[in-house]
Motif scaffolding. Structure first.
Motif, PDB file in Angstrom:
ATOM      1  N   GLU A  79      -0.966   6.839  14.205  1.00 41.04           N
ATOM      2  CA  GLU A  79      -2.258   6.995  13.514  1.00 41.04           C
ATOM      3  C   GLU A  79      -2.738   5.658  12.965  1.00 41.04           C
ATOM      4  OE1 GLU A  79      -2.278  10.043  10.577  1.00 41.04           O
ATOM      5  OE2 GLU A  79      -1.556  11.611  11.930  1.00 41.04           O
ATOM      6  N   GLY A  80      -1.836   4.899  12.369  1.00 46.41           N
ATOM      7  CA  GLY A  80      -2.224   3.598  11.815  1.00 46.41           C
ATOM      8  C   GLY A  80      -2.733   2.662  12.892  1.00 46.41           C
ATOM      9  N   LYS A  81      -2.058   2.652  14.016  1.00 48.91           N
ATOM     10  CA  LYS A  81      -2.494   1.804  15.133  1.00 48.91           C
ATOM     11  C   LYS A  81      -3.877   2.217  15.625  1.00 48.91           C
ATOM     12  CE  LYS A  81      -1.175   0.308  19.776  1.00 48.91           C
ATOM     13  NZ  LYS A  81      -0.175   0.414  20.867  1.00 48.91           N
ATOM     14  N   GLU A  82      -4.104   3.512  15.705  1.00 50.18           N
ATOM     15  CA  GLU A  82      -5.406   4.006  16.162  1.00 50.18           C
ATOM     16  C   GLU A  82      -6.522   3.580  15.212  1.00 50.18           C
ATOM     17  OE1 GLU A  82      -7.575   8.314  17.183  1.00 50.18           O
ATOM     18  OE2 GLU A  82      -5.401   8.191  16.939  1.00 50.18           O
ATOM     19  N   PRO A 133       9.317  -0.130   3.729  1.00 53.52           N
ATOM     20  CA  PRO A 133      10.588  -0.256   3.004  1.00 53.52           C
ATOM     21  C   PRO A 133      10.969   0.927   2.117  1.00 53.52           C
ATOM     22  CG  PRO A 133       9.136  -2.163   2.672  1.00 53.52           C
ATOM     23  CD  PRO A 133       8.320  -1.068   3.227  1.00 53.52           C
ATOM     24  N   ALA A 134      10.147   1.963   2.038  1.00 55.18           N
ATOM     25  CA  ALA A 134      10.562   3.152   1.296  1.00 55.18           C
ATOM     26  C   ALA A 134      11.484   4.025   2.141  1.00 55.18           C
ATOM     27  CB  ALA A 134       9.347   3.962   0.850  1.00 55.18           C
ATOM     28  N   PHE A 135      11.541   3.732   3.432  1.00 50.60           N
ATOM     29  CA  PHE A 135      12.352   4.519   4.357  1.00 50.60           C
ATOM     30  C   PHE A 135      13.459   3.644   4.929  1.00 50.60           C
ATOM     31  CE2 PHE A 135       7.940   5.901   4.515  1.00 50.60           C
ATOM     32  CZ  PHE A 135       8.028   7.262   4.294  1.00 50.60           C
ATOM     33  N   VAL A 136      14.678   4.153   4.964  1.00 48.88           N
ATOM     34  CA  VAL A 136      15.746   3.439   5.667  1.00 48.88           C
ATOM     35  C   VAL A 136      15.925   4.000   7.074  1.00 48.88           C
ATOM     36  CG1 VAL A 136      16.976   2.825   3.555  1.00 48.88           C
ATOM     37  CG2 VAL A 136      17.579   4.939   4.761  1.00 48.88           C
ATOM     38  N   THR A 137      15.270   5.124   7.363  1.00 47.46           N
ATOM     39  CA  THR A 137      15.396   5.767   8.665  1.00 47.46           C
ATOM     40  C   THR A 137      14.017   6.099   9.199  1.00 47.46           C
ATOM     41  OG1 THR A 137      17.401   6.834   7.803  1.00 47.46           O
ATOM     42  CG2 THR A 137      16.583   7.589   9.940  1.00 47.46           C
ATOM     43  N   ASP A 138      13.760   5.769  10.441  1.00 45.74           N
ATOM     44  CA  ASP A 138      12.474   6.118  11.043  1.00 45.74           C
ATOM     45  C   ASP A 138      12.325   7.624  11.143  1.00 45.74           C
ATOM     46  OD1 ASP A 138      10.855   3.802  11.656  1.00 45.74           O
ATOM     47  OD2 ASP A 138      12.494   3.160  12.952  1.00 45.74           O
ATOM     48  N   CYS A 139      11.115   8.096  10.854  1.00 42.95           N
ATOM     49  CA  CYS A 139      10.861   9.526  10.737  1.00 42.95           C
ATOM     50  C   CYS A 139       9.386   9.779  11.049  1.00 42.95           C
ATOM     51  CB  CYS A 139      11.200   9.986   9.325  1.00 42.95           C
ATOM     52  SG  CYS A 139      10.346   9.026   8.036  1.00 42.95           S
ATOM     53  N   LEU A 140       8.902  10.972  10.757  1.00 44.17           N
ATOM     54  CA  LEU A 140       7.520  11.315  11.054  1.00 44.17           C
ATOM     55  C   LEU A 140       6.553  10.329  10.412  1.00 44.17           C
ATOM     56  CD1 LEU A 140       5.741  13.564  12.410  1.00 44.17           C
ATOM     57  CD2 LEU A 140       5.522  14.554  10.122  1.00 44.17           C
ATOM     58  N   GLU A 141       6.832   9.936   9.165  1.00 48.69           N
ATOM     59  CA  GLU A 141       5.918   9.070   8.428  1.00 48.69           C
ATOM     60  C   GLU A 141       5.833   7.662   9.012  1.00 48.69           C
ATOM     61  OE1 GLU A 141       8.011  11.165   7.123  1.00 48.69           O
ATOM     62  OE2 GLU A 141       6.882  12.438   5.752  1.00 48.69           O
ATOM     63  N   THR A 142       6.892   7.198   9.627  1.00 50.72           N
ATOM     64  CA  THR A 142       6.860   5.858  10.220  1.00 50.72           C
ATOM     65  C   THR A 142       6.469   5.895  11.693  1.00 50.72           C
ATOM     66  OG1 THR A 142       9.227   5.871  10.801  1.00 50.72           O
ATOM     67  CG2 THR A 142       8.623   5.073   8.608  1.00 50.72           C
ATOM     68  N   SER A 152       0.853  -1.196   0.000  1.00 48.99           N
ATOM     69  CA  SER A 152       0.000   0.000   0.000  1.00 48.99           C
ATOM     70  C   SER A 152       0.884   1.240   0.000  1.00 48.99           C
ATOM     71  CB  SER A 152      -0.929   0.000   1.217  1.00 48.99           C
ATOM     72  OG  SER A 152      -0.173   0.088   2.421  1.00 48.99           O
ATOM     73  N   PHE A 153       0.243   2.413  -0.116  1.00 52.31           N
ATOM     74  CA  PHE A 153       0.970   3.679  -0.233  1.00 52.31           C
ATOM     75  C   PHE A 153       0.363   4.714   0.706  1.00 52.31           C
ATOM     76  CE2 PHE A 153       1.337   1.314  -4.134  1.00 52.31           C
ATOM     77  CZ  PHE A 153       2.688   1.357  -4.405  1.00 52.31           C
ATOM     78  N   GLN A 154       1.222   5.463   1.382  1.00 54.46           N
ATOM     79  CA  GLN A 154       0.779   6.397   2.416  1.00 54.46           C
ATOM     80  C   GLN A 154       1.128   7.846   2.072  1.00 54.46           C
ATOM     81  OE1 GLN A 154       3.848   4.376   5.049  1.00 54.46           O
ATOM     82  NE2 GLN A 154       3.922   6.436   5.948  1.00 54.46           N
ATOM     83  N   SER A 155       0.609   8.764   2.887  1.00 53.78           N
ATOM     84  CA  SER A 155       1.007  10.184   2.870  1.00 53.78           C
ATOM     85  C   SER A 155       0.597  10.942   1.613  1.00 53.78           C
ATOM     86  CB  SER A 155       2.528  10.314   3.055  1.00 53.78           C
ATOM     87  OG  SER A 155       2.965   9.619   4.180  1.00 53.78           O
ATOM     88  N   PHE A 212      -1.031  -4.493  16.695  1.00 46.81           N
ATOM     89  CA  PHE A 212      -0.497  -3.714  15.572  1.00 46.81           C
ATOM     90  C   PHE A 212       1.005  -3.555  15.792  1.00 46.81           C
ATOM     91  CE2 PHE A 212       0.418   0.240  13.255  1.00 46.81           C
ATOM     92  CZ  PHE A 212      -0.305   0.069  12.079  1.00 46.81           C
ATOM     93  N   THR A 213       1.798  -4.181  14.937  1.00 46.17           N
ATOM     94  CA  THR A 213       3.252  -4.186  15.096  1.00 46.17           C
ATOM     95  C   THR A 213       3.909  -3.463  13.930  1.00 46.17           C
ATOM     96  OG1 THR A 213       3.153  -6.315  16.234  1.00 46.17           O
ATOM     97  CG2 THR A 213       5.295  -5.626  15.370  1.00 46.17           C
ATOM     98  N   VAL A 214       4.738  -2.476  14.233  1.00 46.04           N
ATOM     99  CA  VAL A 214       5.488  -1.756  13.194  1.00 46.04           C
ATOM    100  C   VAL A 214       6.954  -2.160  13.288  1.00 46.04           C
ATOM    101  CG1 VAL A 214       6.148   0.492  12.262  1.00 46.04           C
ATOM    102  CG2 VAL A 214       3.893   0.189  13.310  1.00 46.04           C
ATOM    103  N   ILE A 215       7.514  -2.627  12.187  1.00 48.50           N
ATOM    104  CA  ILE A 215       8.913  -3.060  12.162  1.00 48.50           C
ATOM    105  C   ILE A 215       9.813  -1.839  11.957  1.00 48.50           C
ATOM    106  CG2 ILE A 215      10.599  -4.431  10.888  1.00 48.50           C
ATOM    107  CD1 ILE A 215       8.368  -6.415  10.310  1.00 48.50           C
ATOM    108  N   PRO A 216      10.836  -1.675  12.786  1.00 45.88           N
ATOM    109  CA  PRO A 216      11.723  -0.515  12.647  1.00 45.88           C
ATOM    110  C   PRO A 216      12.426  -0.491  11.292  1.00 45.88           C
ATOM    111  CG  PRO A 216      12.079  -1.642  14.744  1.00 45.88           C
ATOM    112  CD  PRO A 216      11.208  -2.539  13.912  1.00 45.88           C
ATOM    113  N   CYS A 217      12.789   0.704  10.848  1.00 47.51           N
ATOM    114  CA  CYS A 217      13.608   0.837   9.640  1.00 47.51           C
ATOM    115  C   CYS A 217      15.027   0.351   9.950  1.00 47.51           C
ATOM    116  CB  CYS A 217      13.628   2.288   9.189  1.00 47.51           C
ATOM    117  SG  CYS A 217      12.023   2.905   8.632  1.00 47.51           S
ATOM    118  N   LEU A 218      15.879   0.347   8.947  1.00 47.88           N
ATOM    119  CA  LEU A 218      17.257  -0.093   9.149  1.00 47.88           C
ATOM    120  C   LEU A 218      18.026   0.852  10.069  1.00 47.88           C
ATOM    121  CD1 LEU A 218      18.133  -1.262   5.527  1.00 47.88           C
ATOM    122  CD2 LEU A 218      17.450  -2.668   7.475  1.00 47.88           C
TER     123      LEU A 218
END
Length: 351
Positions: free
Chosen positions: A300-303, A284-293, A249-252, A313-319
């Motif tokens: 927001e996604g968890k809510e 996977p579009a992000f290599v660094t965690d940021c506002l979007e992740t 899917s695609f966000q933002s 609801f589990t979010v996997i950290p970026c690299l």
């Protein structure tokens, strides 16, 4: 002398509305982000968005801000330090496409150390107008205006590199190996559909449907949509995951033009309503965690998920600043030193 410049997206200087406004102005006024004529872009950004969005965005940044600063900046600095420790025979600097340190500042730091040949690594796995392309365009502008004798090589989109896919897969496996889940959602940053068609070098391949991304075509070199779906496919195959329990899917999205679909927020809602109780999300579009992740997905996604019946609801950290990620970047740099690294051959659309 050779040197390395890592380039990430960037961040506001602080969570104050005025600092967020300055950052958003630089970001959204980029003609490769909002690709309309200047007068219309100025009206949209400075006449509408910057009068309403900075306060809301500042509140979002406040939710994810660390004591020592922006997570994206802090993690990027950590990564740069680790790569520098691995590469002791040439300087490694860090820059941001928007905000500070700027690409000009990063290049100047290298030039001040007698560097005349740079490997610039845009920290984006997939190619898009608003990511890799705008980094290259800005670096070329700075070089031509201030450092005309400098030579810059660019790392192409690395979504298809086997070494990257193995590392990304490893990081995902570490998070899910002892986890009971119903579905894995691969959420990528969205772009307008017109960006995909604009960068179709064949002028007739991209149809934004279910077929063209998996047909062999040279258009894939610059097709963000293809590269996202291919990243998901490669990870699913590498980990031996059940493809029926994985989706993309695609966000933002921004504005009213059609963006790449399916949309992440609606997909999360649909999953919860359909009875999926345990959802894993990887970005996977992000290599660094940021506002979007950290805020858009993890909060927001968890809510959305829990409000519609989801439970876990589990979010996997970026690299982020993982040692193995720093090691992989260092390996690419060493390959460049010995002329074994494929670099960007064509610098297209750099008007």
């Amino acid at each position: 002398m050779k040197g390395v410049l890592l380039v990430n997206l960037g961040s506001p200087k602080s969570t104050k509305s005025q600092d967020v406004k300055v950052y958003l102005d630089e970001f959204l006024m980029d003609k490769r982000v909002i690709d309309v004529p200047f007068w219309l872009r100025s009206f949209i950004v400075r006449g509408i968005i910057l009068n309403t969005r900075p306060k809301k965005s500042a509140e979002a940044y406040q939710k994810i801000w660390w004591e020592n600063g922006s997570p994206l900046i802090v993690l990027s600095e950590n990564l740069q330090e680790k790569v520098q420790q691995n590469i002791n025979d040439m300087p490694v600097e860090l820059a941001m496409r928007y905000g500070n340190p700027s690409i000009k500042e990063g290049i100047k730091k290298l030039v001040d150390q007698k560097v005349n040949e740079i490997l610039l690594l845009p920290l984006y796995p997939q190619y898009a107008m608003a990511t890799t392309e705008t980094v290259i365009a800005e670096a070329e502008r700075v070089k031509n205006e201030f450092f005309p004798q400098l030579h810059i090589d660019y790392l192409p989109a690395f979504y298809g590199k086997e070494s990257y896919i193995k590392l990304l897969s490893k990081s995902i496996q570490e998070s899910i190996q002892n986890l009971d889940y119903d579905h894995i959602l691969f959420s990528y940053h969205g772009v307008p559909e017109r960006h995909i068609k604009k960068r179709d070098i064949t002028k007739n391949h991209c149809k934004i449907d279910k077929s063209c991304c998996f047909e062999n075509s040279k258009a894939h070199q610059y097709c963000y949509r293809h590269q996202c779906y291919q990243t998901t496919k490669n990870v699913v195959e590498t980990l031996g995951l059940d493809a029926n329990k994985c989706s993309t899917s695609f966000q933002s999205r921004l504005g009213f033009d059609p963006w790449l679909q399916p949309y992440t927020d609606r997909t999360i809602e649909k999953f919860a309503l359909s009875g999926i109780k345990k959802l894993v999300v990887v970005t996977p579009a992000f290599v660094t965690d940021c506002l979007e992740t950290l805020e858009e997905i993890a909060m927001e996604g968890k809510e959305i998920f829990e409000e519609n019946g989801g439970e876990e609801f589990t979010v996997i950290p970026c690299l982020n600043d993982r040692e193995d990620w720093a090691n992989l970047l260092s390996d690419w740099v060493k390959d460049w030193q010995t002329n074994k690294l494929e670099t960007q051959e064509e610098l297209l659309w750099l008007d």
